[in-house]
Design a protein around this motif. Sequence first.
Motif, PDB file in Angstrom:
ATOM      1  N   ARG A 249       0.832  -1.205   0.000  1.00  0.00           N
ATOM      2  CA  ARG A 249       0.000   0.000   0.000  1.00  0.00           C
ATOM      3  C   ARG A 249       0.866   1.254   0.000  1.00  0.00           C
ATOM      4  O   ARG A 249       0.539   2.236  -0.679  1.00  0.00           O
ATOM      5  CB  ARG A 249      -0.914  -0.007   1.221  1.00  0.00           C
ATOM      6  CG  ARG A 249      -1.959   1.101   1.218  1.00  0.00           C
ATOM      7  CD  ARG A 249      -2.851   1.014   2.433  1.00  0.00           C
ATOM      8  NE  ARG A 249      -3.902   2.016   2.412  1.00  0.00           N
ATOM      9  CZ  ARG A 249      -5.066   1.851   1.830  1.00  0.00           C
ATOM     10  NH1 ARG A 249      -5.342   0.703   1.227  1.00  0.00           N
ATOM     11  NH2 ARG A 249      -5.970   2.803   1.839  1.00  0.00           N
ATOM     12  N   SER A 250       1.963   1.219   0.765  1.00  0.00           N
ATOM     13  CA  SER A 250       2.869   2.369   0.795  1.00  0.00           C
ATOM     14  C   SER A 250       3.487   2.604  -0.575  1.00  0.00           C
ATOM     15  O   SER A 250       3.579   3.748  -1.036  1.00  0.00           O
ATOM     16  CB  SER A 250       3.957   2.151   1.848  1.00  0.00           C
ATOM     17  OG  SER A 250       3.405   2.065   3.131  1.00  0.00           O
ATOM     18  N   SER A 253       0.810   3.930  -2.784  1.00  0.00           N
ATOM     19  CA  SER A 253       0.538   5.324  -2.446  1.00  0.00           C
ATOM     20  C   SER A 253       1.640   6.239  -2.960  1.00  0.00           C
ATOM     21  O   SER A 253       1.367   7.331  -3.480  1.00  0.00           O
ATOM     22  CB  SER A 253       0.391   5.478  -0.930  1.00  0.00           C
ATOM     23  OG  SER A 253       0.171   6.807  -0.569  1.00  0.00           O
ATOM     24  N   SER A 257       1.066   9.025  -5.632  1.00  0.00           N
ATOM     25  CA  SER A 257       1.381  10.405  -5.253  1.00  0.00           C
ATOM     26  C   SER A 257       2.396  11.018  -6.214  1.00  0.00           C
ATOM     27  O   SER A 257       2.376  12.228  -6.459  1.00  0.00           O
ATOM     28  CB  SER A 257       1.926  10.451  -3.818  1.00  0.00           C
ATOM     29  OG  SER A 257       0.948   9.985  -2.904  1.00  0.00           O
ATOM     30  N   LEU A 274     -10.719   5.606  -4.285  1.00  0.00           N
ATOM     31  CA  LEU A 274      -9.535   6.387  -3.930  1.00  0.00           C
ATOM     32  C   LEU A 274      -9.195   7.324  -5.083  1.00  0.00           C
ATOM     33  O   LEU A 274      -9.667   7.152  -6.221  1.00  0.00           O
ATOM     34  CB  LEU A 274      -8.340   5.489  -3.567  1.00  0.00           C
ATOM     35  CG  LEU A 274      -7.780   4.541  -4.643  1.00  0.00           C
ATOM     36  CD1 LEU A 274      -6.784   5.260  -5.543  1.00  0.00           C
ATOM     37  CD2 LEU A 274      -7.074   3.357  -3.988  1.00  0.00           C
ATOM     38  N   ASN A 276      -5.651  10.046  -6.333  1.00  0.00           N
ATOM     39  CA  ASN A 276      -4.306  10.512  -5.981  1.00  0.00           C
ATOM     40  C   ASN A 276      -4.272  12.036  -5.913  1.00  0.00           C
ATOM     41  O   ASN A 276      -5.216  12.725  -6.325  1.00  0.00           O
ATOM     42  CB  ASN A 276      -3.282   9.959  -6.978  1.00  0.00           C
ATOM     43  CG  ASN A 276      -3.400  10.629  -8.344  1.00  0.00           C
ATOM     44  OD1 ASN A 276      -4.440  11.183  -8.672  1.00  0.00           O
ATOM     45  ND2 ASN A 276      -2.347  10.570  -9.129  1.00  0.00           N
ATOM     46  N   GLN A 287      -9.679  13.882  -0.923  1.00  0.00           N
ATOM     47  CA  GLN A 287     -10.039  12.463  -0.970  1.00  0.00           C
ATOM     48  C   GLN A 287     -10.866  12.052   0.239  1.00  0.00           C
ATOM     49  O   GLN A 287     -11.773  11.227   0.133  1.00  0.00           O
ATOM     50  CB  GLN A 287      -8.776  11.603  -1.056  1.00  0.00           C
ATOM     51  CG  GLN A 287      -9.090  10.103  -1.072  1.00  0.00           C
ATOM     52  CD  GLN A 287      -7.874   9.273  -1.441  1.00  0.00           C
ATOM     53  OE1 GLN A 287      -6.962   9.743  -2.078  1.00  0.00           O
ATOM     54  NE2 GLN A 287      -7.865   8.027  -1.023  1.00  0.00           N
TER      55      GLN A 287
END
Length: 588
Positions: A249-250, A253, A257, A274, A276, A287
């Motif tokens: 997930r990191s 993300s 991003s 979701l 970005n 978000q």
Amino acid sequence: MSRSIYWKITIPLIILVLLTMGGLGLYVVNTAKSTQINNLEAQLLNEAELVANISTPGFADPSNNGNLDTIAKSIGNEIGTRVTLIGVDGTVLGDTDQNPLAMENHSTRPEVIAALSSGAGHATRYSATLKEDMLYVAVPVIDQGKTIGIARVSLPLTAVRSSVNGTAITIAIAVGVSALLVIIATAVITRMITRPVRRITKAAEAISSGKLDQQIQVYSRDEIGRLGHAFNDMTINVKNAMSILADERSRLSAILSGLSDGVVMTDAAAKIILANPAAEKLFKFKQTQIVDKPLIEVIPDHEIDNLVKKCLNTVSEQIAQIDSMSGRFLRTITVPITTGEIKGALILFQDLTEMRSLQTMRREFVGNISHELRTPLAAIKAIVDTLRDGAIDDQLVAGDFLNRLDIEVDGMTQMVNELIELSRIETGKIKLKLEPVNLNKLAEEVIARLTPQADRHQLSIITKLLSDLPLVRADRERIQQVMVNILHNAIKYTPAGGKIEISTRLDGQTVITQVSDTGIGISPDDLPHIFERFFKADKSRSSGGTGLGLAIAKHTVQIHGGSVWVRSELGKGSTFGFNLPLQATPQN
């Protein structure tokens, strides 16, 4: 508390124990009561037979019937029971407790009837005479094979009941103690069995709240112990899986991003899951405020909504270029997310607004420069053709044509030089020669240079220059050219008899220079484009310049760290101004 597994096990077991022990107690009490009554009946039967034997002579000699009452009282007192001697016709002939003459006929008594018919009878009933329940046993008195009377003995049931009650109390105490012990044992055993389950439950609740490092102590090797080991293994696996998931997930993300393109993910119902940061910036939302909301509600653009719905319905990639309602030109790519069935859609927004703007600018630039070059080239072509046709032999005409040719070439050379200058400024390839500059003095030089032109147009130039104006660090020649371009523009578009005012003033840490005129002004439609290259507000005078002067002025001021602006009202004049910081910081 009643919902816990401990009580779900304990309460039914307690109820089962109480019912079982209670039933057992009742059974034992009833059995003891029946046994005692049976024993008492057997005792009374023996006593009744003894009384029958003793009273036989009295029954056999009718003349001695009067002695039967004496016999009944005597025997009853000796054996401690009530003795009643009854004739075969039911007449009471003797009784231990009562006067037989006062007693009613006993021929209808069940025990008397049974004794006459079967040789022995017994019955339990309430005695109206003694006012209590009695147990009666009767046997026939037989002499020489003939029944000559009935011998009956009886005892009150009070003693039996007292005995039964004592037995019942004893049994109840024993049952109660046993039940209590069983209940205690059940509670202890149940607690021992459910304690590991409670530990597992508590640990599971901790895991559900996010505390994944849960382990429980295992003290047995039975099914509960195996459950504990399985739970510990599960927590380790869950922790590892969550760690991997968190890493993924990191990374996801970070990737999302880092993307300059907007990304939005929806579920199968076109609700946002979701988005970005690029999408947030593009469509101006947060978000945290749009999750689980319909896409059309967050991005109110029906073209985008229809594209996503088509992707979800056809389960196929959809691509379109859309002029969004936000004013951006977007290349929208919608990809279905499937795992055997449609789960949602991934939407990629590529902002092509700047690219399209650059393409438009390129087309306009090519068109503008083609237009600007067409006129002088046509003039040059006409001059060359005229000279070729014989005008070259006429010295006076040839000289005039050559002068015109020189003017047209100089004009094209100036335009090319200005284009090169503008390109260098925009690409940051120009180097400024910064030095202290007095803008008042620079303005006076520019006025002196352009005053002859203003005089030809019958214009007056007024100055309002601030005394003791601080110096600025600037490229003197380039700022001078900025002033020349602005002042020249004012002279060109101000009718005869008009006025032009040049002023300087200090505003905080910046020096402001303004040129105001009483010219024709600029229309509101043209005002936003006035600093664009090749733009000319007065189309009727398009041949009067290249249309690059104000664009060069704008970029020159900007690389000095300043800004340029214009205010105008059609038919009343315009004011062009720029500011420069006292400590100029060149901008690349």
